[in-house]
Design an enzyme around this catalytic site. Structure first.
Site, PDB file in Angstrom:
ATOM      1  N   GLY A   6      -9.504   4.176   3.800  1.00 58.19           N
ATOM      2  CA  GLY A   6      -8.256   4.896   4.087  1.00 58.19           C
ATOM      3  C   GLY A   6      -7.043   3.989   3.980  1.00 58.19           C
ATOM      4  N   TYR A   7      -7.154   2.808   4.540  1.00 57.78           N
ATOM      5  CA  TYR A   7      -6.045   1.843   4.494  1.00 57.78           C
ATOM      6  C   TYR A   7      -5.719   1.474   3.046  1.00 57.78           C
ATOM      7  CZ  TYR A   7      -3.458  -2.499   5.228  1.00 57.78           C
ATOM      8  OH  TYR A   7      -2.515  -3.480   5.202  1.00 57.78           O
TER       9      TYR A   7
END
Length: 103
Positions: A6-7
């Site tokens: 996600g990051y």
């Protein structure tokens, strides 16, 4: 690094959006760039380091050939991109990570 999907996706999206904005806004003489900082000594990082052993901290520090950054390192990079004499720089991602990605 595992667990960072996600990051990583969000960082990639920001860089892609900035490149598109740079093209769209260039006719109005607006520059759009991004900065990708490495680990910077901030109160949040210092708090995190308190939970680590000395060996763990040393391992992290070794990943940055020029050491862990300071807030001014990032501020100077942003100021560089904002200087009027650098008016021809747009649509780039400036990596400011003390050489970490060069390894």
């Amino acid at each position: 690094m595992p667990g960072q999907i996600g990051y990583s996706a969000s960082k990639g999206a920001i860089n892609a959006a900035a490149r598109s904005m740079a093209i769209e806004l260039a006719p109005r003489n607006i520059k759009v760039n991004t900065l990708s900082p490495g680990l910077v000594r901030t109160p949040m990082i210092e708090k995190s380091f308190k939970r680590l052993t000395k060996d763990q901290i040393e391992t992290i520090e070794k990943t940055f050939p020029l050491g862990i950054g300071k807030p001014n390192d990032i501020a100077r990079s942003a100021a560089f991109l904002l200087e009027p004499q650098n008016k021809w720089i747009t649509g780039i991602n400036l990596v400011v990570d003390g050489g970490c990605t060069a390894k």
